[in-house]
Write a protein that holds these residues in place. Sequence first.
Motif, PDB file in Angstrom:
ATOM      1  N   LYS A  90     -65.296  79.265   7.783  1.00  0.00           N
ATOM      2  CA  LYS A  90     -66.083  80.492   7.920  1.00  0.00           C
ATOM      3  C   LYS A  90     -66.285  81.165   6.566  1.00  0.00           C
ATOM      4  O   LYS A  90     -66.049  82.369   6.401  1.00  0.00           O
ATOM      5  N   PRO A  96     -68.311  85.541   8.881  1.00  0.00           N
ATOM      6  CA  PRO A  96     -68.634  86.385  10.045  1.00  0.00           C
ATOM      7  C   PRO A  96     -69.146  87.775   9.681  1.00  0.00           C
ATOM      8  O   PRO A  96     -69.731  88.448  10.534  1.00  0.00           O
ATOM      9  N   TYR A 101     -71.066  84.885  13.929  1.00  0.00           N
ATOM     10  CA  TYR A 101     -70.546  83.523  13.898  1.00  0.00           C
ATOM     11  C   TYR A 101     -70.327  82.937  15.293  1.00  0.00           C
ATOM     12  O   TYR A 101     -70.720  81.779  15.537  1.00  0.00           O
TER      13      TYR A 101
END
Length: 270
Positions: A90, A96, A101
């Motif tokens: 990520k 995010p 996400y």
Amino acid sequence: MSNYWKYSPTSFEQFDGKTDYMLFIDETGVPTLKNYNQNNRWFSMTGVLIAGEEGENIISDIMAIKHKYWKNAMFNEQRVVFHSRDYRKKIGAFNPKIINYPNMSTELLQFIERANITIFSSGINKDFLTKRYSHPYPVYWFSLVFLIERYAFYLEERGKTGIIVLEARGRKEDLNLLRNIVPKIKSGTNYVSGSTCSRIKGVYFNNKRTADKKQSYPYLELADMIGYELHNKICKDIESTLYRKVKSKIYNYPNIEGYGLKKFGEDNQL
């Protein structure tokens, strides 16, 4: 189709549906046999096979996701690339804080699950290779030959032809690899005849992005994403959510051993 690919590493750009089949290959792990340790003793290679007529649909679906979650499908003025490591950690475009996400991941997995693809994969335990052979084949080549042979059989069964696209590693490495592949396609391997291997009409080397960073090659992104999950299945017997969504796409499923998946090493090798 020009034969220029036989003499110099060439990028494949003819995504026009005129090629019967395309096999996009990516590797996971380090292929060297020098100074490896038990944390990187496994090397795997995964090929994602796509029929020519399916190519535009796959590109369209991937780009729809990119445009939905990133403005103009770009991040830091570069085309977003679905790269397994960044996606799992990520980071970068997948932070995010930048995108939703969970929603993006759900849509991506749904797309991969419905994509009309076929998967071939091989994994090599370097301990197995070095103990069995006093002068083992290079690991990368050992894995690639298995995929070439299975792909050639696949084409032969259907009376079709196809091409292979590998992720570029560097001009010198690509040229050396090409010089090894071309004779195999012409004359065959120890297990597959030259007439069967000759159904492969080109071997190309593409980067993840174009030189200007504004475009990418979604098929190689698929091979990267799926390849990591096959690698974990091969060396750790871990079945991730993504793996469970694609395992039925492995060639000759559910009887994949020696067909769509080959594991070289350990007593329970496939």
